[in-house]
Design a protein around this motif. Structure first.
Motif, PDB file in Angstrom:
ATOM      1  N   LEU A 123       8.741  25.816  -1.020  1.00  0.00           N
ATOM      2  CA  LEU A 123       9.790  25.520  -1.523  1.00  0.00           C
ATOM      3  C   LEU A 123       9.317  24.201  -1.359  1.00  0.00           C
ATOM      4  O   LEU A 123       8.829  23.382  -1.921  1.00  0.00           O
ATOM      5  CB  LEU A 123      10.705  26.646  -0.978  1.00  0.00           C
ATOM      6  CG  LEU A 123      12.209  26.710  -1.256  1.00  0.00           C
ATOM      7  CD1 LEU A 123      12.328  26.626  -2.803  1.00  0.00           C
ATOM      8  CD2 LEU A 123      13.197  27.994  -0.396  1.00  0.00           C
ATOM      9  N   PHE A 124      10.912  23.775  -0.163  1.00  0.00           N
ATOM     10  CA  PHE A 124      11.332  22.532   0.144  1.00  0.00           C
ATOM     11  C   PHE A 124      12.494  22.011   0.582  1.00  0.00           C
ATOM     12  O   PHE A 124      13.333  22.780   0.905  1.00  0.00           O
ATOM     13  CB  PHE A 124      11.189  21.477  -1.813  1.00  0.00           C
ATOM     14  CG  PHE A 124      12.867  21.524  -2.034  1.00  0.00           C
ATOM     15  CD1 PHE A 124      14.092  20.556  -1.354  1.00  0.00           C
ATOM     16  CD2 PHE A 124      13.506  21.913  -3.060  1.00  0.00           C
ATOM     17  CE1 PHE A 124      15.474  21.199  -1.899  1.00  0.00           C
ATOM     18  CE2 PHE A 124      14.325  23.197  -3.808  1.00  0.00           C
ATOM     19  CZ  PHE A 124      15.355  21.751  -3.386  1.00  0.00           C
ATOM     20  N   GLY A 142       9.585  16.731   6.952  1.00  0.00           N
ATOM     21  CA  GLY A 142      10.182  17.687   5.837  1.00  0.00           C
ATOM     22  C   GLY A 142       8.230  18.096   5.263  1.00  0.00           C
ATOM     23  O   GLY A 142       8.071  18.950   4.365  1.00  0.00           O
ATOM     24  N   LEU A 143       7.772  17.087   5.961  1.00  0.00           N
ATOM     25  CA  LEU A 143       6.471  17.611   4.833  1.00  0.00           C
ATOM     26  C   LEU A 143       5.686  18.477   5.510  1.00  0.00           C
ATOM     27  O   LEU A 143       4.139  19.778   4.998  1.00  0.00           O
ATOM     28  CB  LEU A 143       5.578  16.435   4.093  1.00  0.00           C
ATOM     29  CG  LEU A 143       5.578  15.455   3.443  1.00  0.00           C
ATOM     30  CD1 LEU A 143       4.937  13.679   3.276  1.00  0.00           C
ATOM     31  CD2 LEU A 143       5.907  16.158   1.986  1.00  0.00           C
ATOM     32  N   PRO A 164       1.770  22.261  -3.041  1.00  0.00           N
ATOM     33  CA  PRO A 164       0.569  21.416  -2.853  1.00  0.00           C
ATOM     34  C   PRO A 164       2.229  20.740  -4.330  1.00  0.00           C
ATOM     35  O   PRO A 164       2.554  19.809  -4.363  1.00  0.00           O
ATOM     36  CB  PRO A 164      -0.301  21.206  -4.185  1.00  0.00           C
ATOM     37  CG  PRO A 164      -1.222  22.111  -3.865  1.00  0.00           C
ATOM     38  CD  PRO A 164      -0.370  23.525  -3.238  1.00  0.00           C
ATOM     39  N   THR A 165       3.225  21.212  -4.629  1.00  0.00           N
ATOM     40  CA  THR A 165       3.864  21.226  -5.388  1.00  0.00           C
ATOM     41  C   THR A 165       4.768  20.732  -5.398  1.00  0.00           C
ATOM     42  O   THR A 165       5.586  19.347  -5.131  1.00  0.00           O
ATOM     43  CB  THR A 165       4.236  22.011  -6.613  1.00  0.00           C
ATOM     44  OG1 THR A 165       2.840  22.504  -7.603  1.00  0.00           O
ATOM     45  CG2 THR A 165       5.498  21.604  -7.335  1.00  0.00           C
ATOM     46  N   SER A 166       5.310  21.760  -3.420  1.00  0.00           N
ATOM     47  CA  SER A 166       6.251  21.934  -2.443  1.00  0.00           C
ATOM     48  C   SER A 166       5.464  20.047  -2.115  1.00  0.00           C
ATOM     49  O   SER A 166       7.125  19.820  -1.445  1.00  0.00           O
ATOM     50  CB  SER A 166       6.177  23.010  -1.834  1.00  0.00           C
ATOM     51  OG  SER A 166       6.815  24.023  -2.134  1.00  0.00           O
ATOM     52  N   LEU A 167       4.634  20.006  -1.741  1.00  0.00           N
ATOM     53  CA  LEU A 167       4.723  18.733  -0.988  1.00  0.00           C
ATOM     54  C   LEU A 167       5.334  17.026  -1.578  1.00  0.00           C
ATOM     55  O   LEU A 167       5.907  16.376  -1.133  1.00  0.00           O
ATOM     56  CB  LEU A 167       3.175  18.192  -0.699  1.00  0.00           C
ATOM     57  CG  LEU A 167       2.708  19.344   0.091  1.00  0.00           C
ATOM     58  CD1 LEU A 167       0.986  19.103   0.693  1.00  0.00           C
ATOM     59  CD2 LEU A 167       3.102  18.933   1.735  1.00  0.00           C
ATOM     60  N   ARG A 168       4.813  17.548  -3.391  1.00  0.00           N
ATOM     61  CA  ARG A 168       4.672  16.007  -3.921  1.00  0.00           C
ATOM     62  C   ARG A 168       6.210  15.915  -3.752  1.00  0.00           C
ATOM     63  O   ARG A 168       7.077  14.876  -4.609  1.00  0.00           O
ATOM     64  CB  ARG A 168       4.576  15.701  -5.101  1.00  0.00           C
ATOM     65  CG  ARG A 168       3.065  16.203  -5.045  1.00  0.00           C
ATOM     66  CD  ARG A 168       2.165  15.079  -6.497  1.00  0.00           C
ATOM     67  NE  ARG A 168       1.183  14.969  -6.075  1.00  0.00           N
ATOM     68  CZ  ARG A 168      -0.359  13.780  -5.379  1.00  0.00           C
ATOM     69  NH1 ARG A 168       1.326  12.888  -5.479  1.00  0.00           N
ATOM     70  NH2 ARG A 168      -0.932  13.797  -5.807  1.00  0.00           N
ATOM     71  N   VAL A 169       7.287  17.280  -4.480  1.00  0.00           N
ATOM     72  CA  VAL A 169       8.276  17.168  -4.226  1.00  0.00           C
ATOM     73  C   VAL A 169       9.373  16.354  -3.947  1.00  0.00           C
ATOM     74  O   VAL A 169      10.124  16.287  -3.216  1.00  0.00           O
ATOM     75  CB  VAL A 169       9.200  18.357  -5.370  1.00  0.00           C
ATOM     76  CG1 VAL A 169      10.831  18.700  -5.645  1.00  0.00           C
ATOM     77  CG2 VAL A 169       8.649  19.177  -6.805  1.00  0.00           C
ATOM     78  N   THR A 170       8.605  17.436  -2.469  1.00  0.00           N
ATOM     79  CA  THR A 170       9.671  17.371  -1.148  1.00  0.00           C
ATOM     80  C   THR A 170       9.459  15.109  -0.609  1.00  0.00           C
ATOM     81  O   THR A 170      10.362  14.960  -0.918  1.00  0.00           O
ATOM     82  CB  THR A 170       8.664  17.767   0.103  1.00  0.00           C
ATOM     83  OG1 THR A 170       9.253  19.101  -0.249  1.00  0.00           O
ATOM     84  CG2 THR A 170       9.619  17.487   1.555  1.00  0.00           C
TER      85      THR A 170
END
Length: 341
Positions: free
Chosen positions: A144-145, A166-167, A255-261
């Motif tokens: 998630l984020f 956050g990350l 990986p998607t969560s990290l980039r969006v966050t």
């Protein structure tokens, strides 16, 4: 008399009291709890006999460990997409109500406070920490984020520390939250029963040092870099223990969560809470339509094999266009907006 006992309400000494009462689940928030708190706050807001609100968590372990993500997982399994919209829409309405309430609200984080629990506490006017506080926003671990207005409250810290929190989902104790700038009120755990709006200054304890003090000099030069790719490149190039452990921790997250966050926390700087929550809602619904969140919940909380299979599996395979897509309106779902009172 209501049979609903997951949140308890009372009035004592001019304070409306809200007790999150699911100690067996670390007071994790359900949609029924969100609705009950929202309704009670609406009823109390204009009452002259209530000067402030106090929110606490039942039991000796947690204020609130977050939203009930297992319920979201089960809703997805049974195809109840309406629940996934309703939960986040109404949770963010509660976050906004708390932040804009006409009376002071004290949230006493005497224990674990994560995710949706932080959304309750840190959107209040007077979030209070104690020696027992354990705070984190570990959403990237479950695909998630950091939502619930984290783009606002994490950014009370320095930009680099906000990104690291956050990350990485770093844990902070009560003194660390004070040092990071997330809140100002620190009270002894044994005195939380004495907390009242007129006594906060009197009960305030000094904070001289915190565990985060040693980490900040390591975090600042790396997490102040301009892109996520720069951060991981620098971490990979270094040979010290902290950099290796940090890179390993990032590799465990979606990986998607990290980039969006990274994009969300960076773009949220200086924006007001309503804008941030509108974006939170878009992001949440895109994540609900995807797979990583449900895989993360499965791996961490359902099967507990702690081996999520992320898609994509590497942050190098998450294109910039895909990240941008998360910030776009979700087809067929109305954008979030603050409710008019």
């Amino acid at each position: 008399m209501s049979s609903f006992q997951d949140v308890l309400f009372s009035i004592e000494n001019g304070h409306g009291r809200i007790v999150l009462n699911r100690p067996q689940a670390l007071n994790a928030l359900t949609l029924d709890m969100i609705d009950a708190i929202s309704a009670q706050l609406a009823g109390w807001e204009m009452r002259a006999d209530i000067k402030a609100i106090i929110i606490t968590g039942a039991g000796d372990k947690a204020f609130c460990a977050g939203g009930d993500v297992k319920a979201a997982y089960e809703a997805k399994k049974r195809g109840d997409l309406g629940y996934l919209e309703d939960f986040y829409r109404r949770e963010y309405q509660l976050n906004y109500r708390l932040a804009t309430y006409k009376k002071p609200i004290i949230a006493i984080m005497d224990g674990i406070v994560m995710g949706g629990g932080a959304g309750i506490a840190l959107n209040c006017s007077h979030p209070v920490v104690t020696h027992k506080t354990l705070f984190a926003m570990p959403e990237c671990r479950i695909g998630l984020f950091p939502d619930v207005g984290a783009g606002s409250f994490l950014n009370r810290a320095s930009p680099s520390l906000a990104l690291a929190l956050g990350l990485l989902g770093l844990n902070l104790r009560g003194p660390g939250m004070i040092k990071a700038g997330l809140t100002k009120h620190f009270v002894g755990s044994g005195r939380v029963g004495e907390v009242a709006i007129e006594r906060l200054d009197e009960l305030q304890l000094p904070v001289e040092q915190a565990g985060i003090d040693q980490l900040v000099p390591l975090i600042e030069p790396v997490f102040s870099l301009k892109s996520f790719d720069e951060i991981v490149t620098v971490l990979a190039a270094r040979r010290d223990t902290w950099a290796s452990e940090t890179l390993k921790a990032l590799r465990a997250q979606s990986p998607t969560s990290l980039r969006v966050t990274f994009a969300h926390l960076t773009r949220s700087r200086g924006r007001d809470l309503a804008e941030i929550l509108k974006t939170d809602f878009r992001l949440s619904q895109h994540f609900m339509a995807g797979t990583d969140f449900f895989e993360g919940v499965r791996a961490q909380l359902v099967d507990k094999d702690h081996s999520p299979k992320w898609h994509p599996a590497d942050w190098a395979d998450v294109p910039a266009a895909a990240v941008e897509g998360y910030f776009e309106p979700v087809p067929g779902i109305k954008d979030w907006a603050p409710q008019t009172r």
